[in-house]
Write a protein that holds these residues in place. Sequence first.
Motif, short mmCIF file in Angstrom:
data_model
loop_
_atom_site.label_atom_id
_atom_site.label_comp_id
_atom_site.label_asym_id
_atom_site.label_seq_id
_atom_site.Cartn_x
_atom_site.Cartn_y
_atom_site.Cartn_z
N MET A 1 -14.14 45.31 5.46
CA MET A 1 -15.58 45.02 5.46
C MET A 1 -16.20 45.32 6.82
N GLY A 3 -15.04 47.41 9.06
CA GLY A 3 -15.04 48.86 9.27
C GLY A 3 -16.19 49.53 8.54
N TRP A 4 -16.49 49.04 7.33
CA TRP A 4 -17.61 49.60 6.56
C TRP A 4 -18.94 49.32 7.26
N MET A 5 -19.09 48.10 7.80
CA MET A 5 -20.33 47.76 8.50
C MET A 5 -20.48 48.58 9.78
N TRP A 6 -19.37 48.82 10.47
CA TRP A 6 -19.42 49.66 11.68
C TRP A 6 -19.86 51.08 11.32
N LEU A 7 -19.36 51.60 10.20
CA LEU A 7 -19.75 52.94 9.76
C LEU A 7 -21.24 52.99 9.44
N ARG A 8 -21.75 51.91 8.82
CA ARG A 8 -23.19 51.88 8.54
C ARG A 8 -23.99 51.85 9.83
N TRP A 109 -23.10 47.58 16.47
CA TRP A 109 -22.26 46.60 15.75
C TRP A 109 -22.12 45.32 16.56
N SER A 119 -27.74 44.98 7.48
CA SER A 119 -27.31 44.25 6.28
C SER A 119 -28.46 44.13 5.28
N GLU A 122 -29.16 47.65 3.66
CA GLU A 122 -28.19 48.00 2.62
C GLU A 122 -28.39 47.16 1.37
#
Length: 543
Positions: A1, A3-8, A109, A119, A122
């Motif tokens: 989770m 890692g996904w937020m960092w990518l966003r 981040w 957040s 998205e």
Amino acid sequence: MAGWMWLRCVVGPHLQRIHRSPEQSRPEGRSGRRGWNYQARSLEKHTHSILGWASALWSLSYYSSPLLLCYLYRKGYICSSKLVPVSQYVGTVLVCLLGVACLRGWGRWKNSEYLQFISILEETKTNHTPANKKKLRCYDFDFASWPSDFSWTEVSSPKLSKGGVSLLKPEPRLRGAADSVLNSVRTLPCHIISFLIAHSFGRRMLYPGSVGLLQKAMRPMLQQGQARLIEEFDGQRNKLVACDGNNIDTMFVDRRRDGGQNGQTLVICCEGNAGFYEVGCMNTPLEGGYSVLGWNHPGFGGSTGVPFPQNEANAMDVVIQFAIHKLGFQLTDIVIYAWSIGGFTATWAVMSYPEIQSIVLDASFDDLLPLALKVMPDSWRPLVQHTVRQYMNLNNAEQLLKYQGPVLLIRRTRDEIITTTGPEDIMSNRGNNLLLKLLQFRYPKIMTDEGVRVVRQWLGASSHLEEMSVYSGYEVDDDWCTSVLQSYQADRDVLFPWSVGEDMTVEGRRQLALFLARKYMQNFDTTHCTPLPATEFHSPWRL
């Protein structure tokens, strides 16, 4: 989770301002009404600056690529032996920029404000509910990442062709020799040159607000104006998708809940060629207590595309559809207000939607061609005529004549932009031509040669005192003029043009001509770009 937020965060938009925090997470000490600029931390700030410079250099290289390629070719750099090292160098640069972008994402981040924003963004994209959209409106960020609020596909507009494009009246084509193959070959160079002029410096001269460098210079002012509209007037920013695929950036201020009579009327504002809703004519009806809907031309601010006439009409169409189907206004509740070149989309709107309540044109003109000829060399006259008529045919008067409703023209008496000889010659103001064409169409029996002469005399007055002197010199009786027009209207209930005045004396027609000119046009003693005070903005005259 995580890692996904960092990518966003890596691929997310640039956050510029937080207008107000969502209620459940308002930081301690922050006001819920006033906003603040987003404070990027050191790592994000420096990496974003590097990426900004890279983007600017790429844009510069893109626009100068024809000259750059010619130079490299003459120097012998465009060959297989030289291209391999260049491609390796470019690849290294791209890898470095990718690393910089990842570092910027890391900086974001680690910032709680950006993490909360991404957040909400998205969540809104996944679940486009009013509650989520309300939270998202608390932020000012790159408009390209803003979710769409309304699309022309949601309604069936009667103004659209089968291909989904709002129609403009095409220029009439001559038959005979004009259609011959020989003539087509002969005029081909002119067509090519006109196309190149219109799509290069011509469009940018006509709409300087679409130039990226100007927008970049104005960005702090635009951000400040947008913050004022949202934080002081509770404005709602929306993205509309026009039938040509362009995204239109809009701002809506709702005054219906305030209880005032003006708040029940929606004023749709059409800006000038370097105007933006953030700092443009939208402020005039706002001060008057009206509900207001502002929008940016294609290519201006957050709007995409280029401001050619067809794209302008498409944008105006989706703005009106949005006002009807999403904001809940009737066409009879809508007033179109335009400044300068915005008169084109304003007249297109009332021509296409004749049920609109009224139109107010401030510092506008009848036709672009005379103004274009003024600024171009005389030797270019045939080319300018062809380019304007083919690609930039802003024929405001022709469109306005198709509207039957109330009209108010505001003329700047010291206008330096829409005059053909200079601000000192008030008779060269193209607003005069707009008034004369409108009166001659609506009241042809009154606007005979004698009627036109006295109206021109009134238009040529250099001051309010001289204007009143002309009016009183012909002993105009306002009550008599009103009764004559009301009697004609009551007996017939016909559309314009009217035949009133055909059995009248010369003196009577003079009085009516001056009376109508004064009702349709009001003078404002200032220059072209001076903001119109709210006291000068009012509904047009109704019989």
